[in-house]
Design an enzyme around this catalytic site. Structure first.
Site, PDB file in Angstrom:
ATOM      1  N   HIS A 177      -8.601  -3.633  -8.812  1.00 10.64           N
ATOM      2  CA  HIS A 177      -7.542  -4.592  -9.124  1.00 10.64           C
ATOM      3  C   HIS A 177      -8.069  -5.673 -10.064  1.00 10.64           C
ATOM      4  CE1 HIS A 177      -5.617  -2.792  -5.576  1.00 10.64           C
ATOM      5  NE2 HIS A 177      -4.487  -3.279  -6.063  1.00 10.64           N
ATOM      6  N   LYS A 229      -7.651 -11.092  -7.598  1.00 14.94           N
ATOM      7  CA  LYS A 229      -7.274 -10.633  -6.259  1.00 14.94           C
ATOM      8  C   LYS A 229      -8.281 -11.137  -5.242  1.00 14.94           C
ATOM      9  CE  LYS A 229      -5.643  -6.556  -3.733  1.00 14.94           C
ATOM     10  NZ  LYS A 229      -4.376  -7.238  -3.373  1.00 14.94           N
TER      11      LYS A 229
END
Length: 263
Positions: free
Chosen positions: A148, A152
């Site tokens: 990600h 995150k």
């Protein structure tokens, strides 16, 4: 007479997904009834009523779509159950107590809860469960790899954990008893039957997830890549529209897609 348009409210209107939801709600044939923001401030470019709390929003809509934070789950569950407003919940990282609040609300209202509202992710997760049921852990090591964007804050991702849980369900075990995550240093050999997780972070990657089964003779990989967060918004609006005709209960995206629940 035609049925009245579905009124959808958005919890966290000024979030990344919240802004996309505000665009997708009317595209999906529904009405954007309002949203919540911190302190009830308006959001530039979004024309709708804004509320400082979920209770105010709940009384003006049929369904609330919620991609906020685990800390809001208990008050949101209480307010929506009391108002009789359906709930599409995409918040992840819930504690057992927070999940209990969701389960209790689902006895009074219709709830779709999912770690990911992408149809593709839903299907990959289902396939992972089916494959795990026929690829024994004694022969096939299961690993889940995800990547990600650099902002995150949680790892493994909620989607990765959902995939791992599907593998565990397929094998008839509890994920909590077999998870291996965050390996570092001299860890020793991989435990038999473990479900491993690896988390990568970098750039602005929306989301990549792979479920990998490896034996001494072959490897099978299931991979999904998200290019745009809009896929989550369109999936959530689809779930909200599907909820309109449902009785109280806890549903998931497999239900929304019309897939039979596993036996």
């Amino acid at each position: 007479m035609d049925a009245q348009p579905l009124r959808i409210g958005i919890a966290g209107l000024n979030g990344r997904v919240g802004r996309l939801l505000a665009e997708e709600v009317p595209t999906g044939g529904a009405v954007l009834a309002g949203g919540t923001t911190r302190n009830g401030q308006t959001v530039a470019g979004i024309d709708c009523s804004v509320y400082a709390d979920i209770a105010g929003l709940a009384h003006h809509c049929d369904v609330v779509i919620d991609f906020t934070h685990a800390d809001t789950v208990i008050p949101h569950a209480t307010a929506l159950a009391e108002s009789g407003t359906a709930w599409v919940l995409g918040t992840t990282g819930l504690s057992p107590v927070q999940q209990q609040a969701v389960d209790a609300a689902a006895k009074r209202i219709a709830v779709v809860q999912a770690a990911n509202f992408s149809p593709g992710v839903t299907l990959v997760t289902r396939l992972a469960r089916q494959m795990a049921a026929v690829l024994p852990g004694s022969e096939y090591d299961a690993e889940i790899l995800e990547m990600h964007h650099r902002q995150k804050v949680d790892a493994p991702s909620g989607t990765a954990l959902a995939m791992g849980r599907a593998v565990a369900e397929g094998r008839g075990i509890r994920l909590e008893d077999h998870i291996e995550s965050g390996r570092d240093g001299h860890t020793g050999p991989r435990a038999d039957g473990a479900i491993g997780f690896a988390a990568l972070r970098g750039g602005q990657i929306v989301g990549e997830h792979s479920v990998i089964f490896t034996s001494g003779h072959e490897q099978i990989s299931l991979t999904h890549r998200s290019f745009d967060r809009r896929v989550y918004a369109t999936g959530a609006v689809r779930a909200a529209r599907w909820l309109r005709a449902r009785v109280a209960g806890l549903y998931n995206m497999e239900d929304v897609l019309g897939l039979e629940r596993p036996a």
